[in-house]
Enzyme design. Structure first.
Site, PDB file in Angstrom:
ATOM      1  N   SER A   1       0.833  -1.203   0.000  1.00  0.00           N
ATOM      2  CA  SER A   1       0.000   0.000   0.000  1.00  0.00           C
ATOM      3  C   SER A   1       0.872   1.260   0.000  1.00  0.00           C
ATOM      4  O   SER A   1       1.656   1.469  -0.918  1.00  0.00           O
ATOM      5  CB  SER A   1      -0.975  -0.050   1.174  1.00  0.00           C
ATOM      6  OG  SER A   1      -1.981   0.917   1.041  1.00  0.00           O
TER       7      SER A   1
ATOM      8  N   ASP B   1     -10.365  -3.319  -5.414  1.00  0.00           N
ATOM      9  CA  ASP B   1      -9.406  -2.422  -4.780  1.00  0.00           C
ATOM     10  C   ASP B   1      -9.422  -1.123  -5.569  1.00  0.00           C
ATOM     11  O   ASP B   1      -9.272  -1.134  -6.794  1.00  0.00           O
ATOM     12  CB  ASP B   1      -8.010  -3.062  -4.798  1.00  0.00           C
ATOM     13  CG  ASP B   1      -6.975  -2.301  -3.974  1.00  0.00           C
ATOM     14  OD1 ASP B   1      -6.983  -1.051  -4.002  1.00  0.00           O
ATOM     15  OD2 ASP B   1      -6.131  -2.954  -3.334  1.00  0.00           O
TER      16      ASP B   1
ATOM     17  N   HIS C   1      -8.474  -4.481  -0.958  1.00  0.00           N
ATOM     18  CA  HIS C   1      -7.262  -3.815  -0.497  1.00  0.00           C
ATOM     19  C   HIS C   1      -6.909  -4.327   0.900  1.00  0.00           C
ATOM     20  O   HIS C   1      -7.768  -4.430   1.778  1.00  0.00           O
ATOM     21  CB  HIS C   1      -7.457  -2.301  -0.464  1.00  0.00           C
ATOM     22  CG  HIS C   1      -6.183  -1.551  -0.263  1.00  0.00           C
ATOM     23  ND1 HIS C   1      -5.235  -1.432  -1.255  1.00  0.00           N
ATOM     24  CD2 HIS C   1      -5.670  -0.913   0.817  1.00  0.00           C
ATOM     25  CE1 HIS C   1      -4.216  -0.745  -0.801  1.00  0.00           C
ATOM     26  NE2 HIS C   1      -4.451  -0.419   0.465  1.00  0.00           N
TER      27      HIS C   1
END
Length: 332
Positions: free
Chosen positions: A163, A262, A292
């Protein structure tokens, strides 16, 4: 835009877990952090097969010192030069800590026979760009310049994260290239946070992500603003938001993995395509039904298990000795 239908789009095993996720309060950075902390897991017990220790790396060029956590196979001989991963945790540039990655990185060390350094990089908004990037650069340059001091093999160095941490890794590869510093053997980008501009259909789709536990566009917007600080709304450099880079030549080979539920999937696919067009060897995986944050250890669903296997395979290839001998582990 209509809400995402999580029962149709998300892998069934993950749907069953959605109510355990953070109930995001999107009022402010402080409330987002409290939402995140409320569901944080307890610290993982130490795996006897792994030696963990924390270290402070001296800052470079007047920068502050940086804390890192090392993970090394307990049975590795002292002084052995092992393949190395510099890991940058996620958390949308405003959250995250070293403790939450212990189980994931312990397992990686056991399965692959590598050593890992996880960086306690500074968070926004208290420390906006480029603070976190500079922390990652400090550790990378210290280790890569003095590999024998850290027990790592200079030919088998990987830079990666998840991320926001993967966004930092991509930005650091751009910075290293621009400075003429050698690239890592691989940039391992797990659903990287790359673009502040909200240009893609997938990022706009999370304006209503379909469940309160999934990442939301409003939260994403607040986090980018916190990270960019005074740059928000102005000239944003590619090392802050790598999707803005016009030139992707000369970068390390890349692995990108992301789920198709996501908000970052479109920007990740576009970045992978541009890397490949620029001559960068690039491996891209898009996993149906994965949200995600879906990369974890241990995995809980068939697709997240596949995600983990693919990450390990990419690392094993990057960690393979130049002479072709089998030194690292075989993975799960």
């Amino acid at each position: 835009m209509a809400a995402i239908d999580v029962h149709k789009r998300v892998e069934p095993g993950t749907v069953a877990l959605l109510d355990r996720l953070a109930r995001w309060d999107l009022t402010s950075i402080a409330t987002i952090r409290r939402s995140y902390a409320a569901v944080g897991p307890p610290p993982a017990p130490e795996d006897p097969r792994v030696r963990r220790h924390d270290q402070v790396i001296p800052g470079t060029e007047g920068r502050p010192d940086v804390r890192v956590r090392w993970y090394r196979p307990a049975d590795a001989p002292d002084g052995a030069a092992l393949p190395f991963l510099l890991w940058l945790h996620g958390g949308a540039y405003i959250m995250g800590n070293l403790d939450e990655n212990d189980d994931r990185l312990d397992r990686m060390v056991v399965e692959l026979g590598c050593t890992v350094a996880s960086v306690d990089w500074r968070l926004a908004p208290e420390h906006p760009y480029p603070a976190g990037l500079e922390d990652a650069e400090t550790v990378w340059r210290r280790v890569s310049a003095n590999p024998a001091d850290f027990g790592v093999d200079p030919a088998r160095l990987v830079l990666g994260g998840a991320s926001a941490g993967a966004g930092l890794a991509a930005g650091l590869c751009l910075r290293l290239r621009d400075l003429g510093v050698p690239q890592p053997a691989l940039q391992l980008l797990i659903y990287p946070m790359l673009d502040d501009r909200e240009l893609t259909p997938s990022i706009r789709a999370i304006e209503d992500p379909g469940h309160w536990g999934l990442w939301h566009l409003r939260a994403n917007r607040l986090c980018w603003a916190a990270y960019l600080g005074s740059l928000d709304g102005g000239e944003v450099p590619p090392t802050a938001a790598p999707a803005r880079a016009e030139d992707l030549t000369g970068l390390a080979p890349a692995f990108l993995g992301i789920g198709d539920v996501d908000g970052f999937v479109d920007e990740n696919v576009a970045y992978a395509a541009r890397l490949s067009a620029a001559g960068v060897p690039t491996e891209l995986h898009v996993y149906p039904g994965v949200i995600h944050g879906g990369f974890g250890a241990p995995p809980r669903t068939p697709r997240t298990a596949q995600f983990l296997r693919d990450v390990y395979a990419a690392l094993a290839a990057a960690f393979a000795p130049a002479d072709g001998s089998q030194e690292a582990g075989e993975g799960p």
